[in-house]
Design a protein around this motif. Structure first.
Motif, PDB file in Angstrom:
ATOM      1  N   GLN A   1       0.845  -1.180   0.000  1.00  0.00           N
ATOM      2  CA  GLN A   1       0.000   0.000   0.000  1.00  0.00           C
ATOM      3  C   GLN A   1       0.882   1.232   0.000  1.00  0.00           C
ATOM      4  O   GLN A   1       1.975   1.231   0.547  1.00  0.00           O
ATOM      5  N   PHE A   2       0.395   2.257  -0.639  1.00  0.00           N
ATOM      6  CA  PHE A   2       1.153   3.494  -0.707  1.00  0.00           C
ATOM      7  C   PHE A   2       0.166   4.613  -0.984  1.00  0.00           C
ATOM      8  O   PHE A   2      -0.651   4.518  -1.892  1.00  0.00           O
ATOM      9  N   GLY A   3       0.213   5.650  -0.192  1.00  0.00           N
ATOM     10  CA  GLY A   3      -0.619   6.804  -0.456  1.00  0.00           C
ATOM     11  C   GLY A   3      -1.339   7.301   0.773  1.00  0.00           C
ATOM     12  O   GLY A   3      -1.111   6.844   1.888  1.00  0.00           O
ATOM     13  N   ALA A   4      -2.222   8.246   0.525  1.00  0.00           N
ATOM     14  CA  ALA A   4      -3.028   8.831   1.583  1.00  0.00           C
ATOM     15  C   ALA A   4      -4.398   9.149   1.005  1.00  0.00           C
ATOM     16  O   ALA A   4      -4.533   9.406  -0.192  1.00  0.00           O
ATOM     17  N   GLN A   5      -5.388   9.130   1.864  1.00  0.00           N
ATOM     18  CA  GLN A   5      -6.744   9.361   1.405  1.00  0.00           C
ATOM     19  C   GLN A   5      -7.588   9.917   2.537  1.00  0.00           C
ATOM     20  O   GLN A   5      -7.359   9.613   3.708  1.00  0.00           O
ATOM     21  N   LYS A   6      -8.556  10.706   2.172  1.00  0.00           N
ATOM     22  CA  LYS A   6      -9.539  11.225   3.117  1.00  0.00           C
ATOM     23  C   LYS A   6     -10.900  10.838   2.560  1.00  0.00           C
ATOM     24  O   LYS A   6     -11.166  11.006   1.369  1.00  0.00           O
ATOM     25  N   ARG A   7     -11.749  10.274   3.413  1.00  0.00           N
ATOM     26  CA  ARG A   7     -13.074   9.886   2.961  1.00  0.00           C
ATOM     27  C   ARG A   7     -14.065   9.960   4.113  1.00  0.00           C
ATOM     28  O   ARG A   7     -13.686  10.180   5.254  1.00  0.00           O
ATOM     29  N   SER A   8     -15.333   9.775   3.778  1.00  0.00           N
ATOM     30  CA  SER A   8     -16.402   9.794   4.771  1.00  0.00           C
ATOM     31  C   SER A   8     -17.089   8.434   4.779  1.00  0.00           C
ATOM     32  O   SER A   8     -17.153   7.761   3.749  1.00  0.00           O
ATOM     33  N   TYR A   9     -17.591   8.057   5.946  1.00  0.00           N
ATOM     34  CA  TYR A   9     -18.339   6.810   6.091  1.00  0.00           C
ATOM     35  C   TYR A   9     -19.682   7.091   6.752  1.00  0.00           C
ATOM     36  O   TYR A   9     -19.777   7.932   7.648  1.00  0.00           O
ATOM     37  N   ILE A  10     -20.673   6.316   6.357  1.00  0.00           N
ATOM     38  CA  ILE A  10     -21.913   6.190   7.114  1.00  0.00           C
ATOM     39  C   ILE A  10     -22.158   4.702   7.283  1.00  0.00           C
ATOM     40  O   ILE A  10     -22.144   3.943   6.308  1.00  0.00           O
ATOM     41  N   PHE A  11     -22.329   4.277   8.526  1.00  0.00           N
ATOM     42  CA  PHE A  11     -22.661   2.899   8.855  1.00  0.00           C
ATOM     43  C   PHE A  11     -24.105   2.910   9.353  1.00  0.00           C
ATOM     44  O   PHE A  11     -24.401   3.523  10.382  1.00  0.00           O
ATOM     45  N   ALA A  12     -24.985   2.248   8.622  1.00  0.00           N
ATOM     46  CA  ALA A  12     -26.410   2.244   8.953  1.00  0.00           C
ATOM     47  C   ALA A  12     -26.809   0.910   9.572  1.00  0.00           C
ATOM     48  O   ALA A  12     -26.528  -0.148   9.008  1.00  0.00           O
ATOM     49  N   PHE A  13     -27.451   0.986  10.715  1.00  0.00           N
ATOM     50  CA  PHE A  13     -27.927  -0.208  11.421  1.00  0.00           C
ATOM     51  C   PHE A  13     -29.389  -0.437  11.040  1.00  0.00           C
ATOM     52  O   PHE A  13     -30.272   0.296  11.489  1.00  0.00           O
ATOM     53  N   ALA A  14     -29.631  -1.453  10.231  1.00  0.00           N
ATOM     54  CA  ALA A  14     -30.987  -1.772   9.790  1.00  0.00           C
ATOM     55  C   ALA A  14     -31.703  -2.664  10.796  1.00  0.00           C
ATOM     56  O   ALA A  14     -32.913  -2.820  10.733  1.00  0.00           O
TER      57      ALA A  14
ATOM     58  N   GLU B   1     -31.631  -7.053   4.190  1.00  0.00           N
ATOM     59  CA  GLU B   1     -31.252  -8.440   4.465  1.00  0.00           C
ATOM     60  C   GLU B   1     -30.056  -8.514   5.408  1.00  0.00           C
ATOM     61  O   GLU B   1     -29.871  -9.504   6.102  1.00  0.00           O
ATOM     62  N   LYS B   2     -29.234  -7.489   5.430  1.00  0.00           N
ATOM     63  CA  LYS B   2     -28.049  -7.438   6.289  1.00  0.00           C
ATOM     64  C   LYS B   2     -28.337  -6.506   7.465  1.00  0.00           C
ATOM     65  O   LYS B   2     -29.084  -5.546   7.338  1.00  0.00           O
ATOM     66  N   PRO B   3     -27.703  -6.758   8.610  1.00  0.00           N
ATOM     67  CA  PRO B   3     -27.971  -5.899   9.772  1.00  0.00           C
ATOM     68  C   PRO B   3     -27.280  -4.534   9.725  1.00  0.00           C
ATOM     69  O   PRO B   3     -27.776  -3.568  10.280  1.00  0.00           O
ATOM     70  N   ILE B   4     -26.119  -4.453   9.032  1.00  0.00           N
ATOM     71  CA  ILE B   4     -25.363  -3.200   8.999  1.00  0.00           C
ATOM     72  C   ILE B   4     -24.881  -2.941   7.571  1.00  0.00           C
ATOM     73  O   ILE B   4     -24.327  -3.833   6.923  1.00  0.00           O
ATOM     74  N   TYR B   5     -25.059  -1.719   7.107  1.00  0.00           N
ATOM     75  CA  TYR B   5     -24.612  -1.310   5.774  1.00  0.00           C
ATOM     76  C   TYR B   5     -23.605  -0.174   5.902  1.00  0.00           C
ATOM     77  O   TYR B   5     -23.775   0.716   6.740  1.00  0.00           O
ATOM     78  N   ALA B   6     -22.576  -0.202   5.068  1.00  0.00           N
ATOM     79  CA  ALA B   6     -21.568   0.856   5.068  1.00  0.00           C
ATOM     80  C   ALA B   6     -21.572   1.569   3.728  1.00  0.00           C
ATOM     81  O   ALA B   6     -21.672   0.930   2.678  1.00  0.00           O
ATOM     82  N   PHE B   7     -21.462   2.871   3.782  1.00  0.00           N
ATOM     83  CA  PHE B   7     -21.350   3.708   2.594  1.00  0.00           C
ATOM     84  C   PHE B   7     -20.063   4.503   2.703  1.00  0.00           C
ATOM     85  O   PHE B   7     -19.806   5.139   3.722  1.00  0.00           O
TER      86      PHE B   7
END
Length: 182
Positions: free
Chosen positions: A100-113, A152-158
């Motif tokens: 791995q090489f690099g850097a990144q910035k991102r956002s997450y949303i974890f939804a509990f269904a 169908e899944k308990p947790i979803y990530a975006f």
């Protein structure tokens, strides 16, 4: 020798990047950043607003930094919201070894269904993806309405708002720990 110096320099830079995260940001700051991330999510994802209203709760990590040079890590702070209200604050952290090489910035949303999954998460003293629960990473295309997810899944990530040179989403081993913002 050059490899060792480069590795040490990157490790030092990486450590400095996360040094300011050793003390949690203020709750007001985390909430404000989360509000901005949610608005971006709603604009980017068709049906995102309806989807967030249907789930039992969701974690918002507005800014997660990831970086690496053979050894990598990721860190961010966020908020758990239930019925649109902030009820607890968490950090997200992971470490990895490999090419791995690099850097990144991102956002997450974890939804509990699923209420059971949300309750287990909230009662935990440190929750780890893949150990304490599995997370379905949603890969949506333009024009697809996510409000029609069948839960169908308990947790979803975006993952959204990617900026940087690294492009992988592996959540196994990612740890979520409750924090007390100042």
């Amino acid at each position: 020798m050059m490899f060792k110096k480069t590795s040490l320099a990157l490790l030092a830079a990486f450590t400095m990047l996360f040094t300011n995260t050793l003390h949690a940001e203020a709750a007001k700051v985390i909430d404000a950043k989360a509000d901005v991330a949610i608005e971006k999510f709603k604009k980017l994802v068709k049906g995102g607003d309806v989807f967030l209203k249907k789930v039992k709760g969701y974690l918002v990590f507005p800014t997660v930094y990831k970086g690496g040079f053979f050894v990598g890590g990721e860190y961010g702070e966020g908020v758990l919201r239930v019925d649109g209200k902030s009820i607890a604050y968490y950090n997200i952290a992971s470490a990895s070894v490999g090419f791995q090489f690099g850097a990144q910035k991102r956002s997450y949303i974890f939804a509990f269904a699923d209420q059971y999954a949300l309750d287990r998460f909230m009662k935990s003293n440190g929750w780890e993806a893949g150990v304490d629960g599995s997370i379905a990473v949603i890969d949506w295309g333009r024009g697809i309405d996510i409000s029609s997810i069948s839960y169908e899944k308990p947790i979803y990530a975006f993952v959204f708002d990617n900026k940087g040179l690294m492009a992988n989403v592996a959540l196994e081993g990612t740890k979520f720990t409750r924090i007390v913002p100042h």
